[in-house]
Write a protein that holds these residues in place. Structure first.
Motif, PDB file in Angstrom:
ATOM      1  N   SER A 139      49.599  17.692  17.767  1.00  0.00           N
ATOM      2  CA  SER A 139      50.556  16.594  17.828  1.00  0.00           C
ATOM      3  C   SER A 139      52.074  17.367  18.182  1.00  0.00           C
ATOM      4  CB  SER A 139      50.565  16.019  16.506  1.00  0.00           C
ATOM      5  OG  SER A 139      51.282  16.926  15.377  1.00  0.00           O
ATOM      6  N   ASP A 140      52.886  16.125  18.781  1.00  0.00           N
ATOM      7  CA  ASP A 140      54.209  16.771  19.070  1.00  0.00           C
ATOM      8  C   ASP A 140      54.968  15.907  17.997  1.00  0.00           C
ATOM      9  OD1 ASP A 140      56.627  17.156  20.376  1.00  0.00           O
ATOM     10  OD2 ASP A 140      56.017  16.146  22.224  1.00  0.00           O
ATOM     11  N   PRO A 141      55.593  16.224  16.907  1.00  0.00           N
ATOM     12  CA  PRO A 141      56.021  15.411  15.894  1.00  0.00           C
ATOM     13  C   PRO A 141      57.628  14.822  16.716  1.00  0.00           C
ATOM     14  CG  PRO A 141      56.682  17.928  15.571  1.00  0.00           C
ATOM     15  CD  PRO A 141      55.397  17.631  16.703  1.00  0.00           C
ATOM     16  N   ALA A 142      58.066  13.801  16.169  1.00  0.00           N
ATOM     17  CA  ALA A 142      59.143  13.112  16.535  1.00  0.00           C
ATOM     18  C   ALA A 142      60.247  13.003  15.513  1.00  0.00           C
ATOM     19  CB  ALA A 142      58.651  11.551  16.941  1.00  0.00           C
ATOM     20  N   ASP A 143      60.051  13.432  14.343  1.00  0.00           N
ATOM     21  CA  ASP A 143      61.001  13.481  13.281  1.00  0.00           C
ATOM     22  C   ASP A 143      60.642  14.271  12.136  1.00  0.00           C
ATOM     23  OD1 ASP A 143      58.961  12.321  11.764  1.00  0.00           O
ATOM     24  OD2 ASP A 143      59.756  10.161  12.060  1.00  0.00           O
ATOM     25  N   ALA A 144      61.361  14.406  11.084  1.00  0.00           N
ATOM     26  CA  ALA A 144      61.259  15.493  10.143  1.00  0.00           C
ATOM     27  C   ALA A 144      60.088  15.246   9.302  1.00  0.00           C
ATOM     28  CB  ALA A 144      62.482  15.393   9.149  1.00  0.00           C
ATOM     29  N   ALA A 145      59.583  14.088   8.957  1.00  0.00           N
ATOM     30  CA  ALA A 145      58.466  13.787   8.160  1.00  0.00           C
ATOM     31  C   ALA A 145      57.297  14.382   8.745  1.00  0.00           C
ATOM     32  CB  ALA A 145      58.215  12.269   8.051  1.00  0.00           C
ATOM     33  N   ALA A 146      57.107  14.117  10.048  1.00  0.00           N
ATOM     34  CA  ALA A 146      56.040  14.673  11.138  1.00  0.00           C
ATOM     35  C   ALA A 146      56.223  16.310  10.964  1.00  0.00           C
ATOM     36  CB  ALA A 146      56.172  14.175  12.540  1.00  0.00           C
TER      37      ALA A 146
END
Length: 248
Positions: free
Chosen positions: A216-223
């Motif tokens: 996965s390529d996280p988009a924010d801190a939660a990810a």
């Protein structure tokens, strides 16, 4: 996603790459400062006493000065193979294969006191220069780098989420706008927390590996926190800041 790593004081010697070529490196906007610092370190190496003072070395570390004397002619290797130590042992870049290795090469970058920011596969020689070093007649390295490094980091942040795993001295070389920042704390049974260098480096290395190899390529801190949890890490998030909690 781009993961910014600190360098290490210790560096693997040798290499089978050609002599350093700035033109072959990423981030050409940094080349003028890179060239100035390289030339200054080579010149300073002719003065061992001055080198020891500027670089914080003892006489038993004169091999580091010899490395600096050969910066333009020494063999090179990819940056992520050059750095060693606790963080890089935990990252264990040489064990990655296939798609995981490709993702790591595209996501991992190192912020260096000598080169500014380098990609995983930029070819560099062994060198000695730390963020806290004070070269003769120069302002601090933070003052030297910040005006040129921050625009480069801002350009990276414009297209990718940046996860900043740098230590304080290297973070001061240039801010990464909107970055997810990370710290590591050791928690005792009584709930008391403290920052311990070894834990910090080892767990940042583990996190860097998890992020670098994630499908996965996280988009924010939660990810980002989600990837860390899936890697077995205990994390807490407050806004864009993540705390990794480990047992003392």
């Amino acid at each position: 996603m781009i993961v910014l790593l600190p360098p290490s004081e210790t560096k693997r010697g040798g290499g089978d790459g050609p002599a350093l070529s700035l033109d072959a490196m990423s981030s050409p906007a940094l080349h003028p400062v890179r060239a100035e610092l390289l030339d200054e370190l080579v010149a300073l190496a002719a003065d061992p006493a001055g080198s020891r003072t500027a670089l914080g070395l003892s006489a038993s570390q004169d091999s580091e000065i010899e490395r600096n004397a050969a910066l333009w002619s020494a063999s090179t290797m990819p940056a992520l193979h050059r750095y060693t130590g606790v963080l890089y042992d935990a990252l264990d870049i040489t064990s990655l294969r296939g798609a995981s290795a490709s993702r790591a090469a595209s996501r991992l970058m190192v912020v260096s006191a000598l080169f500014g920011v380098v990609r995983a596969d930029d070819l560099i020689p062994a060198y000695r220069l730390s963020a806290g070093s004070k070269l003769p007649g120069r302002p601090t390295l933070a003052a030297v780098w910040r005006p040129v490094l921050e625009p480069v980091l801002a350009e990276l942040a414009d297209g990718d989420l940046i996860v900043d795993l740098r230590s304080g001295a290297y973070a001061n070389l240039g801010k990464a706008p909107g970055a997810v920042t990370v710290d590591v704390v050791a928690e005792r049974d009584d709930g008391h927390r403290s920052v311990v260098s070894h834990f910090n480096k080892a767990h940042k290395g583990r996190l860097a590996r998890a992020l670098a190899t994630s499908r996965s390529d996280p988009a924010d801190a939660a990810a980002v926190a989600g990837i860390a949890r899936r890697a077995g890490m205990r994390v807490e998030r407050r806004g864009d800041h993540i705390t990794v909690v480990v047992g003392a």
